[in-house]
Structure formats: structure tokens, C-alpha cells
Design an enzyme around this catalytic site. Structure first.
Site, PDB file in Angstrom:
ATOM      1  CG  ASP A  11      -1.686  -1.282   1.411  1.00 38.31           C
ATOM      2  OD1 ASP A  11      -2.132  -1.849   0.406  1.00 38.31           O
ATOM      3  OD2 ASP A  11      -1.821  -1.725   2.565  1.00 38.31           O
ATOM      4  CD  GLU A  22      -9.466  -3.125  -0.952  1.00 38.10           C
ATOM      5  OE1 GLU A  22     -10.380  -3.128  -0.110  1.00 38.10           O
ATOM      6  OE2 GLU A  22      -8.508  -3.917  -0.911  1.00 38.10           O
TER       7      GLU A  22
END
Length: 520
Positions: A14, A178
Site C-alpha cells: 500500500d 479500494e
């Protein structure tokens, strides 16, 4: 010679990246490891080093402290956003277990202390945007992607401000949208998202664009590529500009047991949209290297590696709890009464609780494993362990493997313990309270032992091997243990130094001469 991509060879999922002057800074998910939210720096977009951490602890909860049978495995800090605005650095993220959204600020990203405040509520994979008109927004969500306006000081959701769903994933997918990252570039708002359409057979990266936050967002696919790692698509991350006006994305790829590893993707803008290639494939290594040749902004800089050896000889004149090397992180919060650096050198870990197995061992000190191969060796003095204690070095994840010394009815034995993939369940935690499986044991007659683990991630091998030296030279136990990245812990495999008690607290083990080697 290793391939360029994945770029960092270890677990930094991420990623979000910014550039300030000639320096690039990155943050990523650190979950249940402390100190948390490492700040990494680079001057060439290839080599990175840890220069700071954002927090020592979040809430000091019983689960963060591994009290009783509680833990935050698979939870903690996820998907931070990093921004620089008006001389201030901002980091924001939500905590999965606490259901709060944290905001940290500092004016010195490398040496400064971070000021913390939070809002109640969970903003999944949030991204911050400071707009040209002074308004502040966050995008977030899973499937439905929201944009919500905040107060300018980030103290709360702005009453009467914009708050709406701007994107909805209507595709037939395994994973809905997402991992949002929002930017405003040349008058357009761009939102980058990950999802997993069934038609692609892998995770992919898409980008949406609108000229007005109240307008309609247009979509384009950006990357559909597994770079030769079948089914493991490269996706989720941020973009950053270079001083010469170029752009690059930092995404990640699932790489098996070693974790989720960053991938560098040069991009341009075409017809007003970010663009990688006509076929949505990441450029060849030759073209990426050509791009990177012009991006080294400090050619003489010497980088600290993302891993380190350690003799555990620190200055303990003022405290027995000095700052350890940046590459170390504790598994959950450390208990200061259970560890110290000794005056003569050595890391002492003292048991402060009863633990049935490795995953509940308090004061486990860890470092990320590196692909394609790595090894760690440590010397351990077990003269102070008590009956029922186990101390050693491990390959730490849900299906762990360890080599250590167990005090069994006041007799020392060298053991290898493992937990297999089929014994791990994301939702059924009962296995977490069962002893590990002993697959090798040998009585030893010494209190000082050298232990070693080798890990091989080549071609998806994902296997750990265990060795020991009890005075007769290094001996192969003959055990090979399959490692596995699972959603129970949701992190890449790490080396861990540990000591846990199955019967009574108070036992001590002392670790010296930790040697880490990785294949370049």
C-alpha cells in the site's frame, strides 16, 4: 543479477509516495509492528532507506500489548496517505481494530516528532487532498468510493460539506474498488483504485478523472500486468512527479510468503489521462532503467539497507532501552520490563507472561525477510531460561517455523517447531492457543547455541530451512518448512528473535551477534 521489479524485494504494501525538493518519501502499511509507519527516503526512486517512524504506539490497548490471549494480528495500521502542504507533512490512516482515523503532522519528516489527533470512525484506505481553494477532502471506501470534506484543521467532518459516493464498482469482481489515491493535476481530479475483475484474472489498477468533484468521473484502465508472476497483478499505490516533469507510480504485487512488494511503473499523460502503455503492460526493464538514469538526484548518497546485522552493543549509559537500529520492529508493543540491552552487550528478553506458542510471545524483535533469498544467524545464551521456556529465532507469520532451545523438565533440547498452512484459519483463532508442532529435537549440553534460518522465495519456493551449532559446527536439521502469506496475519514473513514461557514467567535469554545476509 536480480530483475529491477519488484523494486524493493520485501514487504512494503500500500505505498504512498511524495517528493519534496530532491527527496522522495514513502509510507506503507505496518499493521501490528511497532514503532509504526516507517518513513522511507530515496533520491533515485530505486534505493530506499528508513529515516523515521511516525508513532511508537497508537492506543496502548491490551490487544496491542498481547495481553492474555488478545492480539491485533491482521489489524492495526493500514494504507496510510502521505501529503506535504504549506510546510507541513501529513499522514492519515484508519486502524482496523480500533475503528478510529488518525492524523499525524510534523514540519520535519526525517527527524521530527509527530503530533497525533484522531476522529472516531473508519475511513477505509483513505487518501487526503488539499484543494487549491483551501478545502480539504478524503476519498475512501470499498466498492462505493466516497469523497468527504473535512474541516481545514482535519479535526472533524465539515458540517454541510461535500460528502457523497463518486464512484461505484459495478463490474463482476472478486475484489471491489479500494485503495484510493486522489490528486489534482492541471485542473483535473484523478482517483487511482485497485480492483479484481473476474475477466482479468488478476488485480488491476484503474484511474478515474473529473474536472469537478460534483461532476461525472470517467474511467480508464491503467495497468493489467503480473510481470511474469501468473495471476498476481500489480496494483494499489500512489503516483509522484519528478523534478523534470515526469511521473511514476509506486504500486505493489503479491509475492507469496515474502509479502506484498512495491513495483515501479513510469507513466505519462495521454488525452488527459495517466497512461502506461497501449496494452496496459508495465514497460520493459530496459525502458524503466533508461527512465531512471535521469532520476538520480544525489549520486553520491550512500543508502542504509532495509535490513541489518546487529551485535546489540549500544550506549546504555542513560538507559537500558536505547533506540535500536531502524530496521528492527517489535511484534506488537514491547513490554519494557521484559527486555533490555545489557551493559556488556546483548539483547535480553525476559518472559513476563505465559504463552502457549510463538504467536503470543511478547517482546519478539523482528526484521522483514528479503527476496529472493536471505538468512539470519544469531548466538543465544539460554542459561537463564526456565522449565517450559522456548527461546530462539523464527520465520514469523501465521504458519511459522522456529529453531530454538526448549527447557523440557530442566533438560535443554534443540527443537524445530512449525505450524502448517492447513492449521491456520483467518476466522477460527483456536489454533492460536495450541502448541506448535515439534518436528525435530535433540538434547544438548551447552547454554550457548548458534541458530540459523535460511529462506528461499525463488520462483514461489517460499521455504525455510533450520540449522544449529551447539559446539560441533553448523548442522542442518533436515527440516524444510513451507511458508505462506495468509489473511490471518496479512504480512510478509519476518525473522524474529523470541523467548516465551509455557509454564511460568521470569526466564531470560540473551541474544548476541545477529548476522543478516541477503542475495543482491
Amino acid at each position: 543479477m536480480q530483475s529491477l521489479n519488484p523494486i524493493m524485494k520485501t514487504d512494503y504494501p500500500d505505498p504512498d509516495v511524495i517528493r519534496v525538493g530532491n527527496a522522495y518519501y514513502m509510507v506503507s502499511t505496518t499493521m501490528y509492528f511497532f514503532p509504526g509507519c516507517a518513513i522511507l527516503r530515496s533520491y533515485d526512486l530505486v534505493n530506499w532507506e528508513i529515516v523515521n517512524y511516525v508513532f511508537d504506539k497508537l492506543e496502548d490497548s491490551s490487544a496491542e500489548n498481547l495481553e492474555r490471549e488478545e492480539s491485533i494480528y491482521g489489524h492495526g495500521m493500514w494504507a496510510p496517505t502521505l501529503r506535504f502542504h504549506n510546510g507541513i507533512y501529513y499522514i492519515a490512516f484508519s486502524s482496523v481494530d480500533i475503528k478510529k482515523t488518525y492524523f499525524f503532522t510534523t514540519d520535519d519528516i526525517e527527524k521530527g516528532k509527530w503530533e497525533k489527533h484522531y476522529m472516531d470512525g473508519f475511513f477505509h484506505d483513505l487518501s487526503l487532498l488539499f484543494d487549491d481553494d483551501g478545502r480539504v477532502y478524503v476519498t475512501y471506501g470499498n466498492g462505493d468510493i466516497w469523497i468527504t470534506e473535512l474541516e481545514p484543521d482535519l479535526s472533524a467532518i465539515k458540517e454541510g460539506g461535500l460528502s457523497k459516493i463518486i464512484i461505484n464498482d459495478t463490474d463482476d469482481v472478486y475484489l471491489r474498488y479500494e485503495g484510493s489515491h486522489i490528486y489534482k493535476i492541471d485542473g483535473y481530479y484523478y482517483i487511482f483504485l485497485i480492483h479484481w475483475p473476474k475477466s482479468a484474472g488478476m488485480r488491476t489498477q484503474v484511474v478515474y478523472r473529473a474536472s469537478d468533484l460534483n461532476g461525472e468521473f470517467e474511467r480508464r484502465d491503467l495497468v493489467i500486468d503480473d510481470i511474469g508472476n501468473p495471476g498476481r497483478g500489480v496494483a494499489q499505490g500512489g503516483i509522484v512527479d519528478t523534478p523534470d516533469g515526469k511521473w511514476v507510480a509506486y504500486l505493489f504485487q503479491d509475492c507469496g510468503a515474502v509479502g506484498r512488494v512495491p513495483v515501479i511503473v513510469p507513466l505519462t499523460f495521454k488525452d488527459g489521462f495517466p497512461y502506461v502503455s497501449d496494452d496496459l503492460k508495465i514497460p520493459s526493464e530496459k525502458n524503466i532503467k533508461k527512465f531512471l538514469e535521469k532520476q538520480n538526484l544525489a549520486k553520491d548518497h550512500k543508502y542504509d539497507k532495509l535490513y541489518t546485522s546487529d551485535d546489540f552493543k549500544y550506549d546504555v549509559t542513560m538507559t537500558s532501552h536505547p533506540d535500536l537500529k531502524m530496521q528492527w520492529q517489535w511484534n506488537h508493543l514491547p513490554c519494557d520490563s521484559g527486555w533490555k540491552i545489557k551493559h556488556e552487550g546483548g539483547l535480553e528478553i525476559k518472559n513476563t507472561k505465559i504463552a502457549t506458542n510463538l504467536v503470543h510471545a511478547r517482546n519478539m524483535l523482528t526484521q522483514r525477510m528479503m527476496m529472493p533469498k536471505c538468512s539470519a544467524t544469531v548466538t543465544i545464551d539460554v542459561s537463564g531460561i526456565k522449565d517450559g521456556d522456548v527461546a530462539g529465532i523464527c520465520a514469523m507469520q501465521g504458519c511459522y517455523g522456529l529453531v530454538g532451545v526448549r527447557n523440557q523438565s530442566f533438560q535443554k533440547e534443540l527443537v524445530v517447531m512449525v505450524r502448517k498452512k492447513e492449521e491456520v484459519d483467518r476466522f477460527d483463532k483456536r489454533i492460536d492457543y495450541m502448541p506448535g508442532n515439534v518436528v525435530f529435537s535433540r538434547i544438548i549440553n551447552t547454554d550457548v547455541v548458534k541458530l540459523k534460518i535460511c529462506a528461499d522465495f525463488t520462483g514461489g519456493k517460499d521455504t525455510a530451512y533450520f540449522y544449529y551449532d551447539a559446539g560441533d559446527g553448523m548442522i542442518d536439521t533436515g527440516v524444510s518448512h513451507k511458508l505462506h502469506f495468509g489473511l490471518d496475519h496479512f504480512t510478509g514473513c519476518r525473522f524474529g528473535l523470541f523467548n516465551f514461557a509455557t509454564k511460568q514467567p521470569g526466564g531470560k535469554a540473551v541474544f548476541n551477534d545477529f548476522e543478516y545476509e541477503a542475495e543482491d
